[in-house]
Scaffold this active site. Structure first.
Site, PDB file in Angstrom:
ATOM      1  N   LYS A  96       0.817  -1.215   0.000  1.00 13.96           N
ATOM      2  CA  LYS A  96       0.000   0.000   0.000  1.00 13.96           C
ATOM      3  C   LYS A  96       0.847   1.260   0.000  1.00 13.96           C
ATOM      4  O   LYS A  96       0.320   2.352   0.211  1.00 13.96           O
ATOM      5  CB  LYS A  96      -0.935  -0.019   1.215  1.00 13.96           C
ATOM      6  CG  LYS A  96      -1.883  -1.220   1.233  1.00 13.96           C
ATOM      7  CD  LYS A  96      -2.657  -1.288   2.528  1.00 13.96           C
ATOM      8  CE  LYS A  96      -3.416  -2.605   2.641  1.00 13.96           C
ATOM      9  NZ  LYS A  96      -4.018  -2.781   3.981  1.00 13.96           N
ATOM     10  N   ARG A 149     -11.001  -6.489  12.814  1.00 12.96           N
ATOM     11  CA  ARG A 149     -11.688  -5.808  11.709  1.00 12.96           C
ATOM     12  C   ARG A 149     -13.009  -6.509  11.411  1.00 12.96           C
ATOM     13  O   ARG A 149     -13.137  -7.721  11.563  1.00 12.96           O
ATOM     14  CB  ARG A 149     -10.836  -5.833  10.430  1.00 12.96           C
ATOM     15  CG  ARG A 149      -9.465  -5.261  10.561  1.00 12.96           C
ATOM     16  CD  ARG A 149      -9.458  -3.737  10.506  1.00 12.96           C
ATOM     17  NE  ARG A 149      -8.117  -3.237  10.800  1.00 12.96           N
ATOM     18  CZ  ARG A 149      -7.850  -2.038  11.314  1.00 12.96           C
ATOM     19  NH1 ARG A 149      -8.816  -1.218  11.589  1.00 12.96           N
ATOM     20  NH2 ARG A 149      -6.623  -1.667  11.548  1.00 12.96           N
TER      21      ARG A 149
END
Length: 262
Positions: free
Chosen positions: A59, A252
């Site tokens: 990322k 998450r």
DNA sequence: ATACCTCCCTGTGGGC
DNA sequence: TGCCCACAGGGAGGTA
């Protein structure tokens, strides 16, 4: 938001808009996004230099300057960041934290609502390597054998592995859920207990999901993808029609189909 | 080695 | 059109 496909899209923005262009002006509108660098240092290092070919790992987006032997900008987009190209005379958005005015009348903008990550300045190519040193292989380029080794070495939940940037770089929460759903593997399965045939299927699913997502520069919320349903009031599996389940895995929100995914 | 917690930020939507 | 809380697709650092 940004996972590998989004960042790959930002790489394209930088390539088309910035590569070969000289930076005329660095405007730090919110120093809260600068990591380990001051606005002054950023200005001195970047103004007057031009963008070389950008690259991405996981990322992270890396933008070497000039001939690549000196400083490089290193972007991370957190959950809400983006890189945009616009005419330099366009009024900036509230969340445009850093603006780079180029020598052709365009402007690159780092826009980020939440400021969870930000911009670093690597002074040398070695500094770039140090910033990326803890990352695993990129999810787009890892080969199948390497991927199977990752699974075999991991005791914990397969979803935790897919999301662990130090094991495999680039996948986030949405992509991980999508890939596991496509491969029909439950997110809490211990990685090393996944059979070889399933593991190969997981690798194939990762490749296909990434290919499509990179073309869209995001994880597309299509109705025949899991991602197209995760925010429905009563989400159903687009494959079998059974209700989707949702709970936290490794901190998450995780959405999966208990019927299809074993 | 791995899972869980808190924190870093800001904005939104739901419940009251 | 108020207040408060939980939550959101990022990661780091500390703990058990």
């Amino acid at each position: 938001m940004p996972e590998l496909p989004d960042v790959e899209g930002f790489r394209g923005v930088l390539e088309r808009c910035g590569q070969g262009r000289r930076v005329r002006k660095v405007d730090v509108r919110d120093a809260g996004v600068l990591r380990d660098v001051t606005a002054e240092r950023l200005q001195v290092a970047v103004e007057g230099r031009s963008f070389a070919e950008p690259r991405r790992h996981g990322k992270f987006l890396v933008a070497p300057l000039d001939d690549g032997s000196g400083p490089a900008l290193v972007w991370h987009f957190g959950m809400t960041g983006a890189l945009l190209c616009a005419p330099a005379d366009e009024p900036p958005h509230d969340h445009d934290r850093v603006l780079l005015t180029l020598d052709d009348g365009n402007r690159l903008g780092y826009r980020d609502q939440r400021k969870l990550q930000g911009i670093r300045l690597a002074e040398t190519p070695d500094d770039v390597d140090a910033l990326l040193a803890d990352l695993g292989p990129d999810a787009l380029t890892i080969d199948r054998a390497g991927f199977l080794d990752l699974l075999a070495d991991r005791r914990g939940a397969v979803k935790s592995l897919l999301m662990d940037q130090s094991a495999l770089a680039g996948l986030g929460n949405l992509l991980s859920d999508e890939i596991l759903w496509r491969a029909r593997i439950a997110p809490d399965r211990p990685a090393r207990e996944i059979e070889e045939a399933e593991a190969r299927g997981l690798f194939t699913a990762m490749g296909r999901v990434l290919d499509t997502a990179v073309r869209d520069a995001r994880v597309p919320p299509r109705r025949n993808w899991l991602t197209g349903h995760r925010d429905d009031p009563e989400p159903e599996c687009p494959r079998c029609g059974n209700p989707l389940d949702s709970r936290r895995v490794s901190g998450r929100r995780t959405v999966w189909c208990p019927h299809c995914q074993r």
